[in-house]
Design an enzyme around this catalytic site. Sequence first.
Site, PDB file in Angstrom:
ATOM      1  N   CYS A 161      38.552  37.440  43.833  1.00 43.63           N
ATOM      2  CA  CYS A 161      38.262  36.632  44.591  1.00 43.63           C
ATOM      3  C   CYS A 161      39.243  37.124  45.123  1.00 43.63           C
ATOM      4  CB  CYS A 161      39.018  35.472  44.302  1.00 43.63           C
ATOM      5  SG  CYS A 161      40.471  35.513  44.193  1.00 43.63           S
TER       6      CYS A 161
ATOM      7  N   SER B 232      37.350  24.890  44.345  1.00 39.57           N
ATOM      8  CA  SER B 232      37.406  26.192  45.045  1.00 39.57           C
ATOM      9  C   SER B 232      36.630  26.066  46.060  1.00 39.57           C
ATOM     10  CB  SER B 232      37.435  27.444  43.600  1.00 39.57           C
ATOM     11  OG  SER B 232      36.022  27.005  43.688  1.00 39.57           O
TER      12      SER B 232
ATOM     13  N   GLY C 251      35.324  22.959  37.507  1.00 39.39           N
ATOM     14  CA  GLY C 251      33.687  23.956  37.432  1.00 39.39           C
ATOM     15  C   GLY C 251      33.502  24.520  36.651  1.00 39.39           C
TER      16      GLY C 251
ATOM     17  N   CYS D  72      44.808  34.673  36.339  1.00 40.77           N
ATOM     18  CA  CYS D  72      45.023  33.415  37.187  1.00 40.77           C
ATOM     19  C   CYS D  72      44.645  32.487  36.583  1.00 40.77           C
ATOM     20  CB  CYS D  72      43.723  33.257  38.004  1.00 40.77           C
ATOM     21  SG  CYS D  72      43.829  32.089  39.750  1.00 40.77           S
TER      22      CYS D  72
END
Length: 372
Positions: free
Chosen positions: A210, A22, A138, A114
């Site tokens: 985000c 990301s 992660g 998402c």
Amino acid sequence: MTFSAFQIDKPASSARIVVAMSGGVDSSVAAMLAARTGAEVVGVTLQLYDHGEAVKRSGACCAGQDIYDAAQVCEKLGIAHYVLDYESRFRSGVIERFADDYARGRTPVPCSLCNQGVKFTDLHAFARELGADALVTGHYVRRVVRAGKAELHKGRDAARDQSYFLYGTTAEQLDLLRFPIGELPKSEVRALAAQAGLVVAAKPDSQDICFVPDGDYAGLVKRLRPETEAPGDIVDLGGRLLGRHPGVVHYTVGQRRGLELGGQAEPLYVVRIEPDARRLVVGPKAALAVSEASVSDWNWLGEDQSKVEVKVRSLSRPVPATREGDRIRFHQPEFGVAPGQAAVLYDGDRLLGGGWIEETVAAAHLPYSDVA
């Protein structure tokens, strides 16, 4: 971290690991740990906005600066890096649904959407196409194998645990997924990044959704669903008019701030949103207590058991509950439960499954007992 910790049943020299990157410190350290095993590692970043929008954004996942940071980390690690354009899928599957949920008076959880969509479903398919032996992310969760079956457990660092957002992970996806930082505290992750000289070692964590890095959720929804900005009435539980509001887009169930209702005997909260009537129903905090909730679209990773612990928000503590069919009955009245949220079930640290909350039942037998 040794190669065996990645739970891949072949020599490292012949293994291929795909890492979802990301642009943040967590996925970067996950990629670093994968690269240290000696396996072939491929970093993949999803571009979730069109180019013009991506360049302008910072401090958000999978945006302009983040894509550049991911590329820098991959260059430092000596691994390949690919950027996949998923802007249209992200907009339709996450952003548009986020706006729709707000317009319906629900409380959306876009991070779960998402992960269930582009981040796991599509990345899983891409990793399979590349012949990957593992798809690494992660996330602060743990993959535990017992009796030959993979289970999803909470991250070791309780303050960072992200299992709530991953309840929609399927068994097929979990067979490929690996979470190398799930055993680590955030402080150690940052220390590892600093020791390796990664450019993201001190990069701040994203604090907002985000695709709304400025935190102005109402602004986004108003642009996409202008009808949510129409003003309407604020009424009490008995239907008595108390005031006016500037648009339902500005409110979610449980909210107190922004009602601007002076002269009341006690603080009032949003108990129900009626978008078709453009009406907010408000009441005392006691009116927010919920005894049970109906849940749809269940996903199961563990066995379907009746005695569970359930989380209805990512930062809430799991509470005892009983599952009866599509209903969750809380052993004690629970606050902060609203349609649109995810109900995620646990057995201790192990995630069992979850689904979307559709309706709630008030705990008290008062005039608001039909709150939904």
